[in-house]
Design an enzyme around this catalytic site. Sequence first.
Site, PDB file in Angstrom:
ATOM      1  N   GLY A  64       0.850  -1.179   0.000  1.00 10.02           N
ATOM      2  CA  GLY A  64       0.000   0.000   0.000  1.00 10.02           C
ATOM      3  C   GLY A  64       0.887   1.229   0.000  1.00 10.02           C
ATOM      4  N   GLY A  68      -3.940   7.363   2.675  1.00 11.43           N
ATOM      5  CA  GLY A  68      -4.121   7.111   4.093  1.00 11.43           C
ATOM      6  C   GLY A  68      -2.829   7.181   4.896  1.00 11.43           C
ATOM      7  N   ILE A  69      -2.737   6.306   5.884  1.00  7.47           N
ATOM      8  CA  ILE A  69      -1.549   6.257   6.737  1.00  7.47           C
ATOM      9  C   ILE A  69      -0.307   5.949   5.917  1.00  7.47           C
ATOM     10  CG2 ILE A  69      -0.455   5.049   8.672  1.00  7.47           C
ATOM     11  CD1 ILE A  69      -3.258   4.456   9.736  1.00  7.47           C
ATOM     12  N   GLY A  70      -0.444   5.037   4.963  1.00  6.43           N
ATOM     13  CA  GLY A  70       0.695   4.651   4.137  1.00  6.43           C
ATOM     14  C   GLY A  70       1.306   5.829   3.406  1.00  6.43           C
ATOM     15  N   SER A 198      -4.236  -3.493  14.862  1.00  6.13           N
ATOM     16  CA  SER A 198      -5.355  -2.660  15.267  1.00  6.13           C
ATOM     17  C   SER A 198      -5.832  -3.069  16.662  1.00  6.13           C
ATOM     18  CB  SER A 198      -6.509  -2.801  14.271  1.00  6.13           C
ATOM     19  OG  SER A 198      -7.697  -2.223  14.763  1.00  6.13           O
ATOM     20  N   TYR A 223     -12.392  -9.193  10.490  1.00 10.24           N
ATOM     21  CA  TYR A 223     -11.361  -8.149  10.559  1.00 10.24           C
ATOM     22  C   TYR A 223     -10.584  -8.251  11.867  1.00 10.24           C
ATOM     23  CZ  TYR A 223      -9.102  -3.596  10.760  1.00 10.24           C
ATOM     24  OH  TYR A 223      -8.158  -2.590  10.863  1.00 10.24           O
TER      25      TYR A 223
END
Length: 417
Positions: A64, A68-70, A198, A223
């Site tokens: 990724g 986003g965070i990436g 997470s 998830y």
Amino acid sequence: MGSAGKAAKPPTGGIGGFFQRSWYALLVLLNATVWNMYELFTPHKKFDVKKATRRPGENVVITGGARGIGKEIVKKLLMLDLHVIMGVRNETAAKTMVDEFRKARITTGTVDILPLDLKSFESVREFATQVLQKYTKIHILINNAGLYDQPYEKTEDGYEITFQVNYLSHFLLTNMLLPKLTYAGTSEKASRIVNVSSIAHYPGKIDVDDIWMEKVFGQNWAYGNSKLMQGISSKDFNDRLVKEGYPVRSFSVHPGCIASGLYETYPKIVQGYFWLMFKNCEKGADGVLYVALSPDVEKDGGKYFQNCSTFFQNSQVDNIDVQKALWEASCKATGWKDSMNAKPKVSPNRKNTPAIVITKDSGAESISSAKSKATKDDLERESETENETSPNEVTVSPKPTPTSKEETDTIPSVDSN
């Protein structure tokens, strides 16, 4: 790249499954509420890139990273002058992102953009093969990409999409890249594997008799379990690395409750709440970068981090029986041959260490040893040429051509002094 997944009806598990899913939904709500409140009232620990050590010549692989965070992680890695190898589905978006960084006067670091679809084991193998062929060393692997709350779908490989994208494909990729991670590590400074996990792993619970949830399935449940699997695998993998003497360490990290594209399937009003109450992506990147780059975590392999600090985990992470069951099921699912114990150990100074060879055997990768004919000068010349790029260069690599089963990638053994 991988083909489209297969639409299928999720296994409901009857009336018992209904109550299981309902109970888990309640646990998810409570878990999310507690941790969101905790983060709201806990000061954020920032990773200050201006105080961090620049690391030219080091290679980072990230899955990724185009949003986003990436995106924030890649941005900071470039600011620290690292070479970033991005595995992405949308290469155009990744190229556009890097162009934006350059326009913002981030001129340090270099980028290699490679195609990667985590829905397909074939794509993972192609990506890993390109990395193995192009690079002598990988100093950091960041397993960042992931899916959340996806409708039930089977991939071309026959596994539910959340488990394959979030966990199984990263399990395969990590094992395939281990030789290059091993080659980059030393006894003083180990290479690092960083799994972006997470808080959703806390209410997770893995049934060793139904690891991939083929008897009863819930989207949030899957998830949570996929993130729990990352934590279990990080701990188990790190223990194996330490036991076998590898200069590589594995970590898992919760970046925070982040308002990102992960929740794009939610109603706009819910997304608005997340943007109001959650951290932004820049703050989410801080915790990941801390684990990937800080010298303070050198001896914390196998641990789980939140807000740049170690934290407790779900009790299943330390359960040896669950670790064993997950490892065996993951090897079977990905076609990976469990050969870690047969791999040559790398001594702290790498003197007289056999070469590490990657071979293909009916689609399953195995690792074996071979005598090295290279010298220290050979490796130094190789290292000097593998990243001969200008500071602003972005390489978008095409899909690799198929290789024969006999083709190998050999890492010579030399002194590191």
